[in-house]
Scaffold this motif. Structure first.
Motif, mmCIF file in Angstrom:
data_model
loop_
_atom_site.group_PDB
_atom_site.id
_atom_site.type_symbol
_atom_site.label_atom_id
_atom_site.label_comp_id
_atom_site.label_asym_id
_atom_site.label_seq_id
_atom_site.Cartn_x
_atom_site.Cartn_y
_atom_site.Cartn_z
ATOM 1 N N SER A 57 -9.597 14.460 23.362
ATOM 2 C CA SER A 57 -8.811 13.229 23.171
ATOM 3 C C SER A 57 -9.787 12.083 22.718
ATOM 4 C CB SER A 57 -8.194 12.742 24.458
ATOM 5 O OG SER A 57 -8.863 12.456 25.302
ATOM 6 N N GLU A 58 -9.338 11.172 22.090
ATOM 7 C CA GLU A 58 -10.039 10.108 21.385
ATOM 8 C C GLU A 58 -9.661 8.647 21.762
ATOM 9 O OE1 GLU A 58 -12.112 9.628 16.899
ATOM 10 O OE2 GLU A 58 -10.693 10.927 17.232
ATOM 11 N N THR A 59 -10.428 7.772 21.983
ATOM 12 C CA THR A 59 -10.097 6.366 22.128
ATOM 13 C C THR A 59 -9.211 6.167 20.872
ATOM 14 O OG1 THR A 59 -12.293 6.372 23.121
ATOM 15 C CG2 THR A 59 -10.839 4.298 23.016
ATOM 16 N N MET A 60 -8.269 5.072 21.138
ATOM 17 C CA MET A 60 -7.478 4.523 20.230
ATOM 18 C C MET A 60 -7.600 3.145 20.100
ATOM 19 S SD MET A 60 -5.728 7.093 19.172
ATOM 20 C CE MET A 60 -4.280 6.821 18.242
ATOM 21 N N HIS A 65 -5.674 -6.316 11.893
ATOM 22 C CA HIS A 65 -4.859 -6.835 10.637
ATOM 23 C C HIS A 65 -3.325 -6.569 10.882
ATOM 24 C CE1 HIS A 65 -4.159 -8.672 6.775
ATOM 25 N NE2 HIS A 65 -3.636 -7.433 6.377
ATOM 26 N N CYS A 66 -2.957 -5.245 10.922
ATOM 27 C CA CYS A 66 -1.715 -4.813 10.842
ATOM 28 C C CYS A 66 -1.206 -4.489 12.268
ATOM 29 C CB CYS A 66 -1.426 -3.726 10.034
ATOM 30 S SG CYS A 66 -2.260 -2.098 10.454
ATOM 31 N N GLY A 67 -2.187 -4.177 13.321
ATOM 32 C CA GLY A 67 -1.782 -3.675 14.582
ATOM 33 C C GLY A 67 -1.293 -2.535 14.845
ATOM 34 N N VAL A 68 -1.772 -1.647 13.863
ATOM 35 C CA VAL A 68 -1.345 -0.241 14.152
ATOM 36 C C VAL A 68 -2.512 0.554 15.012
ATOM 37 C CG1 VAL A 68 -2.218 1.525 12.523
ATOM 38 C CG2 VAL A 68 0.061 0.999 12.311
ATOM 39 N N TYR A 69 -2.221 1.686 15.730
ATOM 40 C CA TYR A 69 -3.322 2.110 16.380
ATOM 41 C C TYR A 69 -3.673 3.468 15.754
ATOM 42 C CZ TYR A 69 -2.568 -0.705 20.476
ATOM 43 O OH TYR A 69 -2.042 -1.757 21.401
ATOM 44 N N PHE A 70 -5.132 3.714 15.766
ATOM 45 C CA PHE A 70 -5.560 4.753 15.134
ATOM 46 C C PHE A 70 -6.750 5.206 15.855
ATOM 47 C CE2 PHE A 70 -9.029 2.037 13.648
ATOM 48 C CZ PHE A 70 -8.638 0.646 13.817
ATOM 49 N N PRO A 71 -7.239 6.429 15.687
ATOM 50 C CA PRO A 71 -8.430 7.044 16.397
ATOM 51 C C PRO A 71 -9.749 6.262 16.112
ATOM 52 C CG PRO A 71 -7.315 8.715 15.082
ATOM 53 C CD PRO A 71 -6.849 7.393 14.662
ATOM 54 N N ALA A 72 -10.644 6.028 17.053
ATOM 55 C CA ALA A 72 -11.678 5.064 17.124
ATOM 56 C C ALA A 72 -12.969 5.519 15.923
ATOM 57 C CB ALA A 72 -12.400 5.099 18.254
ATOM 58 N N SER A 73 -12.784 6.903 15.640
ATOM 59 C CA SER A 73 -13.572 7.627 14.605
ATOM 60 C C SER A 73 -13.370 7.100 13.208
ATOM 61 C CB SER A 73 -13.741 9.093 14.650
ATOM 62 O OG SER A 73 -12.295 9.555 14.507
ATOM 63 N N ALA A 75 -12.268 4.070 12.522
ATOM 64 C CA ALA A 75 -12.356 2.436 12.399
ATOM 65 C C ALA A 75 -13.179 2.191 11.677
ATOM 66 C CB ALA A 75 -12.498 2.122 13.982
ATOM 67 N N VAL A 76 -12.751 1.021 10.885
ATOM 68 C CA VAL A 76 -13.894 0.343 9.782
ATOM 69 C C VAL A 76 -13.904 -1.329 10.710
ATOM 70 C CG1 VAL A 76 -13.882 -0.687 7.481
ATOM 71 C CG2 VAL A 76 -12.920 1.370 8.018
ATOM 72 N N ARG A 77 -15.409 -1.331 11.057
ATOM 73 C CA ARG A 77 -15.788 -2.517 11.451
ATOM 74 C C ARG A 77 -16.054 -3.324 10.659
ATOM 75 N NH1 ARG A 77 -16.102 -2.748 17.192
ATOM 76 N NH2 ARG A 77 -16.895 -4.684 17.078
ATOM 77 N N CYS A 84 -7.904 -0.641 10.460
ATOM 78 C CA CYS A 84 -7.584 0.964 10.368
ATOM 79 C C CYS A 84 -7.892 1.388 8.946
ATOM 80 C CB CYS A 84 -6.068 1.041 10.310
ATOM 81 S SG CYS A 84 -5.310 0.108 9.040
ATOM 82 N N GLY A 85 -8.533 0.487 8.150
ATOM 83 C CA GLY A 85 -9.041 0.984 6.922
ATOM 84 C C GLY A 85 -9.812 -0.195 6.130
#
Ligand SMILES: [Zn+2]
Length: 97
Positions: A57-60, A65-73, A75-77, A84-85
């Motif tokens: 399991s991965e950290t979400m 910007h859009c509030g969507v949840y996505f896997p931490a791997s 992520a674009v910092r 999310c992208g």
């Protein structure tokens, strides 16, 4: 006659294999607390399986910007925030200016 006995034995083996597989899948679906834990070795194997699931399991993270949840791997910092992208990182950066 031996042929008939062979086929009967084969069917019994297949049914037994399917039943044991189904029972294992059910025990996994019910979780370690609900499932039967007769032997200490079996419980240990169950716990190992669960720790493996937790490892997978991965950290979400929440996109800034859009509030969507996505896997931490994935992520674009940018600017100390997670997106999310690359498109949303760029858009947020342009809006901030
Ligand atoms: Zn986004």
């Amino acid at each position: 006659m031996t042929r008939l006995l062979f086929w009967i034995a084969l069917v019994i083996l297949v049914v037994a294999a399917i039943r044991s597989k189904l029972r294992a899948a059910l025990a996994r679906a019910q979780g370690p607390s609900a499932g039967p834990a007769p032997a200490s070795s079996g419980g240990n194997a169950n716990a190992k399986a669960w720790s493996r699931v937790e490892d997978q399991s991965e950290t979400m993270l929440c996109c800034a910007h859009c509030g969507v949840y996505f896997p931490a791997s994935e992520a674009v910092r940018a600017d100390g925030r997670d997106y999310c992208g690359t498109a949303h990182a760029r858009e947020a950066h342009q809006q901030a200016r």
